[in-house]
Design a protein around this motif. Sequence first.
Motif, PDB file in Angstrom:
ATOM      1  N   ALA A 124     -20.692 -24.719 -51.710  1.00  0.00           N
ATOM      2  CA  ALA A 124     -21.958 -25.376 -52.030  1.00  0.00           C
ATOM      3  C   ALA A 124     -22.226 -26.559 -51.092  1.00  0.00           C
ATOM      4  O   ALA A 124     -21.327 -27.023 -50.390  1.00  0.00           O
ATOM      5  CB  ALA A 124     -21.929 -25.854 -53.490  1.00  0.00           C
ATOM      6  N   PRO A 125     -23.469 -27.070 -51.061  1.00  0.00           N
ATOM      7  CA  PRO A 125     -23.815 -28.221 -50.220  1.00  0.00           C
ATOM      8  C   PRO A 125     -22.994 -29.463 -50.599  1.00  0.00           C
ATOM      9  O   PRO A 125     -23.027 -29.905 -51.751  1.00  0.00           O
ATOM     10  CB  PRO A 125     -25.300 -28.441 -50.505  1.00  0.00           C
ATOM     11  CG  PRO A 125     -25.791 -27.127 -51.010  1.00  0.00           C
ATOM     12  CD  PRO A 125     -24.640 -26.536 -51.765  1.00  0.00           C
ATOM     13  N   VAL A 126     -22.306 -30.011 -49.626  1.00  0.00           N
ATOM     14  CA  VAL A 126     -21.357 -31.106 -49.894  1.00  0.00           C
ATOM     15  C   VAL A 126     -22.059 -32.351 -50.418  1.00  0.00           C
ATOM     16  O   VAL A 126     -21.627 -32.956 -51.407  1.00  0.00           O
ATOM     17  CB  VAL A 126     -20.559 -31.446 -48.612  1.00  0.00           C
ATOM     18  CG1 VAL A 126     -19.622 -32.619 -48.873  1.00  0.00           C
ATOM     19  CG2 VAL A 126     -19.778 -30.240 -48.139  1.00  0.00           C
ATOM     20  N   ALA A 127     -23.133 -32.760 -49.753  1.00  0.00           N
ATOM     21  CA  ALA A 127     -23.810 -34.002 -50.149  1.00  0.00           C
ATOM     22  C   ALA A 127     -24.397 -33.897 -51.557  1.00  0.00           C
ATOM     23  O   ALA A 127     -24.415 -34.890 -52.296  1.00  0.00           O
ATOM     24  CB  ALA A 127     -24.905 -34.342 -49.146  1.00  0.00           C
ATOM     25  N   LYS A 128     -24.868 -32.697 -51.931  1.00  0.00           N
ATOM     26  CA  LYS A 128     -25.443 -32.530 -53.276  1.00  0.00           C
ATOM     27  C   LYS A 128     -24.345 -32.624 -54.342  1.00  0.00           C
ATOM     28  O   LYS A 128     -24.551 -33.226 -55.407  1.00  0.00           O
ATOM     29  CB  LYS A 128     -26.160 -31.184 -53.381  1.00  0.00           C
ATOM     30  CG  LYS A 128     -27.285 -30.997 -52.375  1.00  0.00           C
ATOM     31  CD  LYS A 128     -28.343 -32.060 -52.521  1.00  0.00           C
ATOM     32  CE  LYS A 128     -29.514 -31.806 -51.548  1.00  0.00           C
ATOM     33  NZ  LYS A 128     -29.123 -31.945 -50.133  1.00  0.00           N
ATOM     34  N   ILE A 129     -23.198 -32.027 -54.068  1.00  0.00           N
ATOM     35  CA  ILE A 129     -22.066 -32.149 -54.995  1.00  0.00           C
ATOM     36  C   ILE A 129     -21.734 -33.625 -55.207  1.00  0.00           C
ATOM     37  O   ILE A 129     -21.540 -34.093 -56.334  1.00  0.00           O
ATOM     38  CB  ILE A 129     -20.833 -31.415 -54.442  1.00  0.00           C
ATOM     39  CG1 ILE A 129     -21.068 -29.904 -54.384  1.00  0.00           C
ATOM     40  CG2 ILE A 129     -19.590 -31.713 -55.294  1.00  0.00           C
ATOM     41  CD1 ILE A 129     -19.962 -29.143 -53.687  1.00  0.00           C
ATOM     42  N   LEU A 130     -21.694 -34.355 -54.105  1.00  0.00           N
ATOM     43  CA  LEU A 130     -21.346 -35.774 -54.154  1.00  0.00           C
ATOM     44  C   LEU A 130     -22.373 -36.575 -54.950  1.00  0.00           C
ATOM     45  O   LEU A 130     -22.022 -37.375 -55.831  1.00  0.00           O
ATOM     46  CB  LEU A 130     -21.247 -36.302 -52.717  1.00  0.00           C
ATOM     47  CG  LEU A 130     -20.657 -37.681 -52.490  1.00  0.00           C
ATOM     48  CD1 LEU A 130     -19.276 -37.800 -53.091  1.00  0.00           C
ATOM     49  CD2 LEU A 130     -20.595 -37.967 -50.990  1.00  0.00           C
ATOM     50  N   ALA A 131     -23.649 -36.352 -54.658  1.00  0.00           N
ATOM     51  CA  ALA A 131     -24.706 -37.134 -55.307  1.00  0.00           C
ATOM     52  C   ALA A 131     -24.753 -36.894 -56.810  1.00  0.00           C
ATOM     53  O   ALA A 131     -24.837 -37.846 -57.608  1.00  0.00           O
ATOM     54  CB  ALA A 131     -26.055 -36.792 -54.676  1.00  0.00           C
ATOM     55  N   PHE A 132     -24.695 -35.630 -57.233  1.00  0.00           N
ATOM     56  CA  PHE A 132     -24.778 -35.345 -58.667  1.00  0.00           C
ATOM     57  C   PHE A 132     -23.528 -35.818 -59.408  1.00  0.00           C
ATOM     58  O   PHE A 132     -23.606 -36.229 -60.574  1.00  0.00           O
ATOM     59  CB  PHE A 132     -25.032 -33.860 -58.892  1.00  0.00           C
ATOM     60  CG  PHE A 132     -26.430 -33.437 -58.535  1.00  0.00           C
ATOM     61  CD1 PHE A 132     -27.514 -33.994 -59.187  1.00  0.00           C
ATOM     62  CD2 PHE A 132     -26.660 -32.511 -57.525  1.00  0.00           C
ATOM     63  CE1 PHE A 132     -28.812 -33.633 -58.859  1.00  0.00           C
ATOM     64  CE2 PHE A 132     -27.949 -32.135 -57.185  1.00  0.00           C
ATOM     65  CZ  PHE A 132     -29.042 -32.695 -57.849  1.00  0.00           C
ATOM     66  N   SER A 133     -22.379 -35.788 -58.741  1.00  0.00           N
ATOM     67  CA  SER A 133     -21.162 -36.356 -59.337  1.00  0.00           C
ATOM     68  C   SER A 133     -21.328 -37.851 -59.547  1.00  0.00           C
ATOM     69  O   SER A 133     -20.902 -38.409 -60.568  1.00  0.00           O
ATOM     70  CB  SER A 133     -19.954 -36.084 -58.444  1.00  0.00           C
ATOM     71  OG  SER A 133     -19.682 -34.708 -58.353  1.00  0.00           O
ATOM     72  N   MET A 134     -21.964 -38.505 -58.583  1.00  0.00           N
ATOM     73  CA  MET A 134     -22.174 -39.952 -58.680  1.00  0.00           C
ATOM     74  C   MET A 134     -23.125 -40.305 -59.817  1.00  0.00           C
ATOM     75  O   MET A 134     -22.932 -41.297 -60.531  1.00  0.00           O
ATOM     76  CB  MET A 134     -22.693 -40.494 -57.355  1.00  0.00           C
ATOM     77  CG  MET A 134     -21.649 -40.482 -56.231  1.00  0.00           C
ATOM     78  SD  MET A 134     -22.329 -40.959 -54.623  1.00  0.00           S
ATOM     79  CE  MET A 134     -22.760 -42.677 -54.927  1.00  0.00           C
ATOM     80  N   PHE A 135     -24.166 -39.497 -59.992  1.00  0.00           N
ATOM     81  CA  PHE A 135     -25.098 -39.747 -61.109  1.00  0.00           C
ATOM     82  C   PHE A 135     -24.365 -39.634 -62.449  1.00  0.00           C
ATOM     83  O   PHE A 135     -24.542 -40.466 -63.353  1.00  0.00           O
ATOM     84  CB  PHE A 135     -26.273 -38.771 -61.061  1.00  0.00           C
ATOM     85  CG  PHE A 135     -27.399 -39.204 -60.174  1.00  0.00           C
ATOM     86  CD1 PHE A 135     -28.119 -40.356 -60.457  1.00  0.00           C
ATOM     87  CD2 PHE A 135     -27.740 -38.464 -59.050  1.00  0.00           C
ATOM     88  CE1 PHE A 135     -29.166 -40.764 -59.639  1.00  0.00           C
ATOM     89  CE2 PHE A 135     -28.788 -38.863 -58.218  1.00  0.00           C
ATOM     90  CZ  PHE A 135     -29.502 -40.015 -58.516  1.00  0.00           C
TER      91      PHE A 135
END
Length: 516
Positions: A124-135
Amino acid sequence: MSTEHEKVDLTHTDHAQDLAYSEAGDKQGVVSDTLAAQYVDESVVISPEENKRLKWKIYTRVLPVMCVCYITQSLDKGALGATSIMGWRETVHAVGQDYALTSTIFYCGIIVGEPLVNQFIRRAPVAKILAFSMFGWSALMFGLTFALDIKAVFAIRFLLGLLESSFNPCLLAITVQWFLIEEQVKIVTIWQLQFVLAGIITNLLSYGFYHLHGAELTRDHGLYAWQWLVLCLSFISTIASAIVLIWLPDSPPQARWATPEEKVKFVERVRKNDQGIKQKVWKSEQAWEAAKDPLVYLLLGMMLLQTLVVGGLNTFNSLLINKAFGFTVLNSQLLSCALAGFQGILYILIGFLITKTNQTVYCQIAYTLVNIAMTVVLIVVKPSDKTKGGLLFAFYAAQCFQSLSPSIWSMCSRNIAGQTKKSIVYAAFFIAWATGNAVGPQFFQSAWAPRYLNSLYIHIGCYILFIADILAIRMLCVSRNKKRDRALEATNTENHHHLAFADRTDLENPEFRYSY
């Protein structure tokens, strides 16, 4: 594009038995890399001037967002230490090993999450995984503000760890996608340095919020002083999550701010890493290689031994300054700010030394020897009004071992190739990281307070084993490189990185070279 000036080594020659050309023409070698496939062009030559321009774009568009992410990741760790001396333990009725368990349970969440996250990163897209985890992480921090029972705290800490399991693997994957091997120590140092800024922010906020009746453990506007601190940090992390979601690209080919020509150059720029960009297909042979490779186990041992020490020191540093050395709560918070700043200096110093000498292992050994000496001082010298300043200095200097983190992480990122193998090794690597951080606080038994001498004896044993482990890593890497260099000399050919995007592992690719 060509130039008479010295060029970055990104040109290549034909190597018939290893090349499989695409319909686009004789522009690429074997390409299995999912994301790079449309942007590979072996004919591209990048001049030093162009390379400098590309680096500037990466350093201004990608690296700052990575730093924002790591600041957020570090806020929770700083908050735990700060609230521990602001009345949080009394408010939630934490007794005995409860405080240490909050850290252990957090890392148990990371251990559970790592195997899943690293497979998501591969697909999956790395930055999206990171952002949604942060939220999600920010929402849990908000919940932690109002958790006034230790059992609720344990549950939230586990979920925080589960979400945070994505932070470091995502950042390491992004580092490999964008930066050259010789840049990676510096880059990992820069984004990990943000824990210093996070520590300063947390301790300054705690110093301010402590004045809201923190000493009396009474509420101000309905909240305890430590609650105001955690609430403030949750708002900061929410803003950081939005920044990552909007501005961090998932990979070089997916950078909206880059032209098609620049995307090709960003991909070709990292060709010499021999690590590719991304490959979604699972390869069982790479998984089996990861299980058999002795280098993998040595890398895991290096990570585990370092975090067994650091996990305990990070959790208990405020309590040690306050209880063991005899400083007041307010002074301890300010001294913790200074401690974070001093750690930053140590991070920058070892990053400079490794870049200058190109000797990662020897620099790591030098730092570890400093820690051994300072730990002996903390054991031998008894606390008093006359000695607490010297003990504080020894404790500051003992942060050298903590400052090895960027070099340890980059040792893993630089020495493993093959997308399936990397996903497995990264998962195991961060499980080792989380395990050390989970077990480390348990070395600080409440019965050993306030000086925790037995804990320090255990740390000395970890230092000795760590030195033995990294020397073994160096010997193995040197041996493998020499064997490949001899094979290359025997065929009278040069290394042109034709297999950089062929999704070969470090053992499969004869052009790959290990860094140590």
